[in-house]
Scaffold this active site. Structure first.
Site, PDB file in Angstrom:
ATOM      1  N   LYS A 101      -2.395  -2.039   7.482  1.00 16.07           N
ATOM      2  CA  LYS A 101      -3.828  -1.790   7.557  1.00 16.07           C
ATOM      3  C   LYS A 101      -4.515  -2.774   8.486  1.00 16.07           C
ATOM      4  CE  LYS A 101      -7.961  -1.443   4.643  1.00 16.07           C
ATOM      5  NZ  LYS A 101      -8.486  -1.504   3.261  1.00 16.07           N
ATOM      6  N   ARG A 138       0.845  -1.184   0.000  1.00 17.71           N
ATOM      7  CA  ARG A 138       0.000   0.000   0.000  1.00 17.71           C
ATOM      8  C   ARG A 138       0.886   1.242   0.000  1.00 17.71           C
ATOM      9  NH1 ARG A 138      -2.184  -3.797   3.398  1.00 17.71           N
ATOM     10  NH2 ARG A 138      -4.279  -4.522   2.837  1.00 17.71           N
TER      11      ARG A 138
END
Length: 348
Positions: free
Chosen positions: A211, A184
């Site tokens: 995350k 990410r």
């Protein structure tokens, strides 16, 4: 007080006495309960709940987002006793956000309120959770996919365009590394040197940066190790691989890579920094060479089956190492000549 009111209160006192209740004591208890109820507002309970999250070591980003949700609700229900808030009051407050078109925020706001009410219930300050009754009352948000170039030939053109980027050297190397590791964007820009074992060719990302709050290991291809060597040679004094423009004590901003793509001529509806993940997922799966679980583990996707997730946490490592090197080699082929890999639909 009128005579009629006085007689009514006398009759009520006699009724309490007949039931073994001291009217004076009952009055004092009612005053105490009303005082506590007025002091136990939604905002106070929400603050206490957020403090509990901090003691439990929740991520700083989660704490910050919770405070933001609390502030969104503060004007409408923050001053109200938590035990007296009705589903209609809560819905009215949330719909102010929904009417602005922020459907996902409205859903998350309801979820946050629900957690605060559940906390109030277990701490004996409320009996009902009005947020539970609002399930299905809000507009469901439409899923938005991050723009990505999924055609191999066109993606090869993007890789060649990146080679010609003339901005900050650290940004150029970040653009070059991003498609190889497909983490990410936030995980890439917050990368720190102590997380890397270049000799062992692995990047270990701590859980607090992920995350899903779980540590993640990324096998590094020889191409990525070489790029990291180039980055190290820039001699930036700091822990971040990709420091901010004006200071090495902070990482680059979240808009840096997307701005670089715009500078290369790619609009937000064509390609985003997050889109590198979609490209890798699509082309690796289409190759037919790699086990889907190995690809999912490389993307750090959470398995909904917790038992299976625990079993597979360390699985597919050897395959992932081979896959990451194959992927980097394939990216070089696309970059150098836009050669298209023909799927063979078998597994290594």
């Amino acid at each position: 007080m009128s005579l009629k009111e006085a007689r009514a209160k006398r009759d009520e006192a006699r009724r309490l006495l007949a039931n073994g209740i001291d009217p004076a004591a009952a009055k004092r208890q009612a005053i105490i309960e009303a005082t506590i109820g007025a002091a136990t507002t939604f905002k106070l309970v929400a603050d206490e709940y957020i403090e509990k999250m901090e003691r439990e070591g929740k991520k700083a980003a989660t704490i910050k987002k919770s405070r933001w949700f609390r502030d969104l609700l503060d004007r409408d229900i923050g001053h109200r006793p938590v035990s007296e808030i009705t589903p209609h009051e809560l819905l009215t407050a949330i719909r102010k956000v929904e009417r602005k078109g922020h459907h996902e925020t409205a859903q998350r706001l309801r979820s946050f309120a629900g957690r605060v009410f559940r906390y109030a219930i277990v701490t004996m300050r409320a009996q009902e959770n009005p947020a539970d009754l609002l399930r299905g009352a809000l507009t469901a948000p439409q899923v938005k996919h991050h723009a990505a170039i999924l055609e191999p030939e066109l993606f090869g053109e993007l890789l060649r365009a990146i080679e010609g980027y003339s901005g900050k050297p650290e940004t150029l190397i970040a653009l070059k590394i991003a498609p190889h590791v497909f983490v990410r964007p936030g995980e890439l820009r917050k990368a720190e040197w102590h997380e890397f074992d270049l000799e062992g060719a692995v990047w270990r990302i701590p859980g607090e940066k992920m995350k899903m709050a779980q540590p993640h290991a990324v096998p590094l291809s020889s191409q990525v190790v070489e790029l990291l060597g180039q980055l190290r040679a820039l001699s930036n004094a700091g822990s971040y691989l990709f420091p901010a423009f004006h200071t090495t004590r902070r990482c680059m901003s979240e808009n840096t890579l997307n701005s670089a793509l715009r500078r290369l001529g790619y609009g937000g509806d064509e390609m985003t920094s997050h889109g590198f993940r979609a490209v890798a997922s699509t082309l690796l799966n289409e190759s037919g060479l790699w086990h889907p679980d190995a690809i999912e583990r490389s993307l750090a996707h959470k398995d909904p089956d917790q038992v299976r997730a625990a079993y597979h946490r360390g699985a597919h490592w050897a395959e992932r190492v081979r896959m990451m090197q194959w992927w980097s080699d394939h990216l070089e082929q696309l970059r150098d000549g836009a050669k298209i890999f023909t799927p063979v639909f078998r597994r290594a």
